[in-house]
Scaffold this motif. Structure first.
Motif, PDB file in Angstrom:
ATOM      1  N   ALA A  12       0.820  -1.208   0.000  1.00  0.00           N
ATOM      2  CA  ALA A  12       0.000   0.000   0.000  1.00  0.00           C
ATOM      3  C   ALA A  12       0.853   1.257   0.000  1.00  0.00           C
ATOM      4  O   ALA A  12       0.532   2.247  -0.672  1.00  0.00           O
ATOM      5  CB  ALA A  12      -0.933  -0.010   1.210  1.00  0.00           C
ATOM      6  N   GLY A  13       1.945   1.248   0.759  1.00  0.00           N
ATOM      7  CA  GLY A  13       2.817   2.420   0.776  1.00  0.00           C
ATOM      8  C   GLY A  13       3.634   2.583  -0.487  1.00  0.00           C
ATOM      9  O   GLY A  13       3.966   3.708  -0.884  1.00  0.00           O
ATOM     10  N   ALA A  14       3.968   1.477  -1.141  1.00  0.00           N
ATOM     11  CA  ALA A  14       4.790   1.566  -2.351  1.00  0.00           C
ATOM     12  C   ALA A  14       3.994   2.044  -3.554  1.00  0.00           C
ATOM     13  O   ALA A  14       4.553   2.666  -4.463  1.00  0.00           O
ATOM     14  CB  ALA A  14       5.414   0.204  -2.651  1.00  0.00           C
ATOM     15  N   LEU A  29       5.738  -0.088   6.088  1.00  0.00           N
ATOM     16  CA  LEU A  29       5.871   1.263   5.528  1.00  0.00           C
ATOM     17  C   LEU A  29       7.340   1.632   5.346  1.00  0.00           C
ATOM     18  O   LEU A  29       7.721   2.210   4.313  1.00  0.00           O
ATOM     19  CB  LEU A  29       5.174   2.269   6.436  1.00  0.00           C
ATOM     20  CG  LEU A  29       5.316   3.743   6.043  1.00  0.00           C
ATOM     21  CD1 LEU A  29       4.721   3.999   4.677  1.00  0.00           C
ATOM     22  CD2 LEU A  29       4.662   4.642   7.101  1.00  0.00           C
ATOM     23  N   ALA A  30       8.166   1.311   6.341  1.00  0.00           N
ATOM     24  CA  ALA A  30       9.597   1.591   6.202  1.00  0.00           C
ATOM     25  C   ALA A  30      10.196   0.836   5.019  1.00  0.00           C
ATOM     26  O   ALA A  30      11.017   1.383   4.262  1.00  0.00           O
ATOM     27  CB  ALA A  30      10.320   1.226   7.496  1.00  0.00           C
ATOM     28  N   ALA A  31       9.780  -0.415   4.847  1.00  0.00           N
ATOM     29  CA  ALA A  31      10.272  -1.177   3.691  1.00  0.00           C
ATOM     30  C   ALA A  31       9.827  -0.545   2.383  1.00  0.00           C
ATOM     31  O   ALA A  31      10.590  -0.496   1.400  1.00  0.00           O
ATOM     32  CB  ALA A  31       9.778  -2.626   3.786  1.00  0.00           C
ATOM     33  N   ALA A  32       8.592  -0.026   2.328  1.00  0.00           N
ATOM     34  CA  ALA A  32       8.112   0.633   1.113  1.00  0.00           C
ATOM     35  C   ALA A  32       8.893   1.902   0.821  1.00  0.00           C
ATOM     36  O   ALA A  32       9.248   2.182  -0.338  1.00  0.00           O
ATOM     37  CB  ALA A  32       6.618   0.954   1.248  1.00  0.00           C
ATOM     38  N   LEU A  33       9.184   2.681   1.850  1.00  0.00           N
ATOM     39  CA  LEU A  33       9.953   3.914   1.644  1.00  0.00           C
ATOM     40  C   LEU A  33      11.369   3.611   1.170  1.00  0.00           C
ATOM     41  O   LEU A  33      11.941   4.379   0.382  1.00  0.00           O
ATOM     42  CB  LEU A  33       9.981   4.730   2.936  1.00  0.00           C
ATOM     43  CG  LEU A  33       8.623   5.231   3.454  1.00  0.00           C
ATOM     44  CD1 LEU A  33       8.806   6.005   4.755  1.00  0.00           C
ATOM     45  CD2 LEU A  33       7.939   6.095   2.415  1.00  0.00           C
ATOM     46  N   ALA A  93      -1.842   5.431   2.913  1.00  0.00           N
ATOM     47  CA  ALA A  93      -2.229   4.115   2.403  1.00  0.00           C
ATOM     48  C   ALA A  93      -1.834   3.009   3.374  1.00  0.00           C
ATOM     49  O   ALA A  93      -2.620   2.087   3.651  1.00  0.00           O
ATOM     50  CB  ALA A  93      -1.583   3.884   1.037  1.00  0.00           C
ATOM     51  N   ALA A  94      -0.608   3.068   3.909  1.00  0.00           N
ATOM     52  CA  ALA A  94      -0.180   2.052   4.869  1.00  0.00           C
ATOM     53  C   ALA A  94      -1.002   2.123   6.153  1.00  0.00           C
ATOM     54  O   ALA A  94      -1.334   1.088   6.754  1.00  0.00           O
ATOM     55  CB  ALA A  94       1.308   2.233   5.177  1.00  0.00           C
ATOM     56  N   LEU A  95      -1.347   3.334   6.569  1.00  0.00           N
ATOM     57  CA  LEU A  95      -2.166   3.485   7.774  1.00  0.00           C
ATOM     58  C   LEU A  95      -3.563   2.905   7.565  1.00  0.00           C
ATOM     59  O   LEU A  95      -4.123   2.257   8.462  1.00  0.00           O
ATOM     60  CB  LEU A  95      -2.262   4.963   8.147  1.00  0.00           C
ATOM     61  CG  LEU A  95      -3.047   5.304   9.428  1.00  0.00           C
ATOM     62  CD1 LEU A  95      -2.397   4.644  10.631  1.00  0.00           C
ATOM     63  CD2 LEU A  95      -3.123   6.816   9.614  1.00  0.00           C
ATOM     64  N   ALA A  96      -4.128   3.122   6.383  1.00  0.00           N
ATOM     65  CA  ALA A  96      -5.446   2.556   6.102  1.00  0.00           C
ATOM     66  C   ALA A  96      -5.414   1.032   6.136  1.00  0.00           C
ATOM     67  O   ALA A  96      -6.319   0.384   6.695  1.00  0.00           O
ATOM     68  CB  ALA A  96      -5.938   3.043   4.739  1.00  0.00           C
TER      69      ALA A  96
END
Length: 911
Positions: A41-43, A403-407, A421-424
């Motif tokens: 979601a974060g990516a 989320l950290a992995a996506a960033l 997105a990651a929070l949702a």
């Protein structure tokens, strides 16, 4: 006397720690699922930002700095001012102060590349110089443009001589100044260091410009040199005079020292001040495109222009084509973004369903425990809060890790949408178990009611909700068909809503189908079939989520696969239309006689079709020119069949002596000259042939245009029959080897290279990759939903098999029982998914145009790329669902058979 001992309360184990210790495997699985979901979601938004930003930078590079640079110019100071003030207004100090103020007046979001921006003074009139040693191609004297631009030392390297300078203050009466020229200008105008060029000046002696240096631009393609290409490259100007040899003259730029700019006031060049503001592509972002376009519009004719005039001159004006480049990119982006949004909406729905399934399965597994707590007085709010805390302890750190992995995986792009997105995703995972438990235990019951799919009747609330979704789906489909993908966000949800409606419809049909099959199954020999159908009918009604996930994923996969297949087909078709064969070689003059044989010897070439192309053929001795193509009928007919471009029977085109040449014509040519009687065709060398149109086709491989005549090359005069083009058929053709075979005089084009050119845009290729990843993610989560539903029923199935084995059920019958039990839902999902995907594509195809994502923005010979159902995209996901369901059931039967029955038959286990 001893001290009185206070009673000690018994220790109470914390709820969260106890639950985590009781089920560490489930907690680890939930953490892994949430981390993966949050990462994806974060990516996603950062990946979209990355390819859109790359596409914007690519669009600005292709537009070239002469079109994207903002050119602010002001006329020379008022003639009524004192000479000293007029000269001071053109000096570098004044221009630099105004340049700094102009930068402040522009502001965000138009980022300016200060390293490539410049200011200065340039003559708007290019006078002819009388020096006889300058080249005169047709007798006209050369002209020069006088320019005093800032930053010359930082942007050029001195090859010969030195940079120009002004030793003393310069004004309109200065008789001589220094200048430099670029190496290209020096070569074309034959200028050497020390040469003096005399620029006419009204009312005084000509201004002597002494060349002190020859420069080499450090970055010739940068905005500093390319905003006005004349600064680095001279131009041979052709005047529009009649005759075969028009008048021409050379035009070059003389680069003065910035301090020498006031000298232009004494010439007839009409000097103007300018400030060139080059946009910085690295700082521009596609998500701010609307604000950027508004800023450019305000600078062209709005408040920003008024602020720029306030700090420079009231007569200043802005000229730029940056708005056109941004508008072209916006049109391309608006055609691609909705297609990506469709895939994202489908994938997000499947992921949300899987997260809800995870909470639902956990609530079903702990049904007895939660019912006992409610019976002992636990409030619904307190129970939901404890379950929320229990889930959040696992999900929140996992979501942060994802989320950290996506960033880290996608370093470019905005952070806020990725965090949202990651929070949702994390909040959905946290709320799934408490909400499902609260819904199931809102009423305290002593015994759990039956909730199998065959006994539960749809409630009125469910009927109202389904009708509401049906209305939304109908509105989304109608909007997409009418307005295309440019509508609101509801349009992007159209395929998802179609899948949801199909899932709800199949859930209503599922009990009816089971009842229909139970009668024939009861008449079969053996009890396995009847028992399997009975077990399938006892499936919990909560199976709506797995079926919803499967149908949504299958619909999205079919839709996405058809989109990708349509993109590939459009590119293939465009490449075929552009090249006409697997490869071709074209020359303006007849090719060498050995060229066909040498081309045929290149590895991978299967066939070579020589074509004599005469573009100046004139039918019926008229003035209109029509390309006449001389071909070998048999080989050319095979080529047309191979490329699907106007196939025809070869015997209809074969030349017959003493008769007009049979011809294949385009519809326009056939309509202009008729098909009933022969007519003459005058060739470029003066010879003539008589042709008779016997075939009409819309296209032909040899030429891409809409007008053509194709005849047998054997019937043409010898000079006109010499081939000027080779059309080649083969596999893995090497363009370099073909160029070596046909010689340097021919232009070689390979269909594979042409097709690759259509996919080299970062915006299009990035959108295609994100679309593919979204579809694959949705398919993977759908398979996970199927596995979760099967794993939920695994303990119950294992206990059933153990009991039946004690009654004499064999291992083969055990496998058959589990497979038959899982088949109704799997077959329903697979068949329904394929049918729903086909229906969604058929319903939505009129409103979807794939041209924007398939082909570049330049004009292409391919027609509009539409959406069509793709057989593999419909069949493969459905077969994958069936295979997964059968494989898991067979694997469970095999694994249960290896274990003993004692564990499964223990008294007191809740199975």
């Amino acid at each position: 006397m001893g001290r009185r001992r206070e009673p000690v309360a018994p220790p109470v184990a914390p709820w969260v720690r106890t639950r985590l210790r009781a089920a560490p495997g489930a907690a680890a699985a939930l953490a892994l699922l949430v981390a993966l979901t949050a990462c994806l979601a974060g990516a996603y938004p950062r990946a979209v930002d990355r390819y859109e930003d790359a596409g914007l930078r690519r669009a600005l590079r292709q537009a070239r700095p002469e079109h994207t640079t903002v050119r602010l110019s002001a006329p020379q100071p008022d003639l009524g001012l004192p000479p000293g003030r007029r000269a001071a207004a053109l000096r570098p100090a004044a221009l630099q102060r105004q340049y700094a103020k102009v930068l402040g007046a522009i502001g965000e979001p138009l980022a300016v590349d200060r390293a490539q921006s410049a200011y200065g003074v340039a003559g708007t009139v290019t006078p002819a110089v009388p020096d006889p040693w300058l080249p005169r191609p047709t007798g006209l004297p050369a002209r020069v443009s006088l320019t005093a631009q800032s930053g010359l030392a930082a942007h050029a390297r001195v090859r010969t001589g030195r940079l120009p300078r002004a030793a003393r203050p310069v004004d309109a009466t200065t008789p001589e100044v220094e200048a430099a020229v670029t190496a290209a200008t020096a070569e074309s105008l034959r200028i050497e260091v020390g040469a003096v060029i005399h620029v006419p000046a009204p009312g005084r002696r000509p201004l002597a410009v002494r060349v002190t240096g020859i420069l080499v631009p450090r970055d010739p393609d940068g905005a500093y040199w390319s905003t006005v290409p004349l600064l680095r490259t001279p131009s041979l100007v052709t005047l529009p005079t009649p005759g075969p040899d028009p008048d021409r003259y050379w035009l070059g730029a003389l680069l003065l020292a910035p301090e020498a700019a006031p000298a232009l006031l004494g010439t007839g060049t009409d000097p103007a001040r300018y400030w060139h503001l080059a946009p910085d592509p690295r700082a521009l972002r596609a998500h701010g495109l609307d604000r950027l376009r508004a800023a450019v519009a305000a600078l062209e004719s709005g408040p920003a222009l008024q602020r720029a005039r306030a700090v420079t001159d009231q007569g200043a004006d802005v000229d730029t084509d940056l708005d056109e480049a941004l508008a072209a990119f916006s049109r391309l982006r608006s055609g691609i973004a909705p297609l990506v949004a469709v895939a994202a909406a489908g994938t997000a729905t499947v992921v949300a369903v899987v997260l809800l399934m995870t909470g639902g399965l956990a609530a079903d597994r702990r049904r007895a425990e939660l019912a006992l707590l409610r019976a002992r007085g636990a409030s619904l709010t307190g129970l939901a809060g404890r379950l929320l805390a229990e889930t959040a302890v696992v999900a929140v750190p996992a979501g942060a890790l994802g989320l950290a992995a996506a960033l880290l995986a996608v370093p470019a792009g905005r952070v806020a949408p990725a965090v949202a997105a990651a929070l949702a995703a994390t909040l959905t995972a946290c709320a799934a178990l408490p909400l499902r438990a609260a819904l199931a235990h809102r009423t305290v019951r002593l015994t759990a009611p039956r909730e199998d799919i065959a006994s539960v009747r749809p409630s009125r609330r469910r009927t109202v909700a389904e009708l509401t979704l049906l209305v939304l789906a109908a509105g989304a489909v109608a909007g997409l068909r009418r307005r295309g993908t440019t509508g609101d966000q509801l349009v992007a949800l159209a395929p998802v809503l179609v899948g949801v409606i199909a899932a709800l419809l199949l859930l209503r049909l599922h009990p009816l189908l089971l009842r229909r099959l139970s009668g024939p199954a009861g008449r079969l020999r053996g009890a396995v079939g009847h028992l399997a159908l009975a077990r399938a009918g006892r499936t919990r009604a909560s199976a709506v989520l797995p079926l919803l996930a499967l149908l949504t994923a299958l619909t999205t996969a079919a839709f996405g696969g058809s989109v990708l297949a349509g993109v590939a087909a459009a590119r293939d078709r465009a490449a075929v239309l552009a090249v006409g064969a697997d490869a071709r070689a074209d020359a303006s003059a007849p090719l060498p006689a050995a060229a066909p044989a040498r081309a045929r010897a290149v590895p991978g070439v299967r066939a070579v079709n020589p074509v004599a192309v005469s573009h100046q053929a004139r039918p019926a001795d008229g003035q209109d020119e029509v390309p006449l193509l001389g071909v070998e009928p048999r080989g050319y007919a095979r080529l047309t069949a191979h490329t699907a471009l106007g196939a025809f029977p070869s015997d209809r085109l074969a030349a017959v002596r003493a008769r007009p040449l049979p011809a294949l014509a385009s519809p326009s040519v056939a309509a202009a000259y008729g098909t009933r009687r022969p007519f003459p065709v005058r060739l470029a060398d003066g010879s003539a042939v008589t042709v008779h149109i016997v075939l009409v086709r819309d296209r032909t491989p040899a030429v891409p245009g809409a007008d053509f005549l194709v005849v047998d090359r054997a019937g043409l005069p010898a000079p006109a029959a010499r081939p000027t083009a080779l059309l080649l058929t083969g596999d893995r053709l090497d363009a370099g080897a073909l160029r070596h075979a046909v010689g340097t005089s021919a232009t070689v084009r390979v269909r594979a290279e042409e097709r690759a050119r259509y996919a080299d845009s970062p915006l299009q290729s990035g959108a295609e990759h994100v679309y593919t990843a979204a579809v694959a993610t949705g398919a993977g989560f759908a398979v996970l939903a199927l596995l979760l539903s099967l794993v939920r029923a695994a303990p119950e199935r294992a206990a059933l098999l153990a009991r039946l084995r004690t009654m004499g059920l064999t291992r083969a019958e055990s496998r058959r029982l589990l497979i038959l039990e899982s088949l109704p839902q799997a077959v329903l999902a697979a068949a329904g998914g394929a049918l729903t995907g086909w229906s969604a594509i058929t319903l939505l195809s009129p409103g979807i145009d794939l041209t924007a994502i398939a082909l570049p923005t330049a004009a292409s010979p391919a027609p509009t790329a539409g959406l069509r159902p793709d057989t593999w995209s419909l069949a493969l996901p459905a077969l994958a669902v069936l295979t997964a369901a059968v494989g898991v059931a067979a694997l469970q039967a095999w694994w249960t058979g290896r274990r003993g029955s004692v564990t499964e038959l223990r008294a007191g286990d809740g199975r």
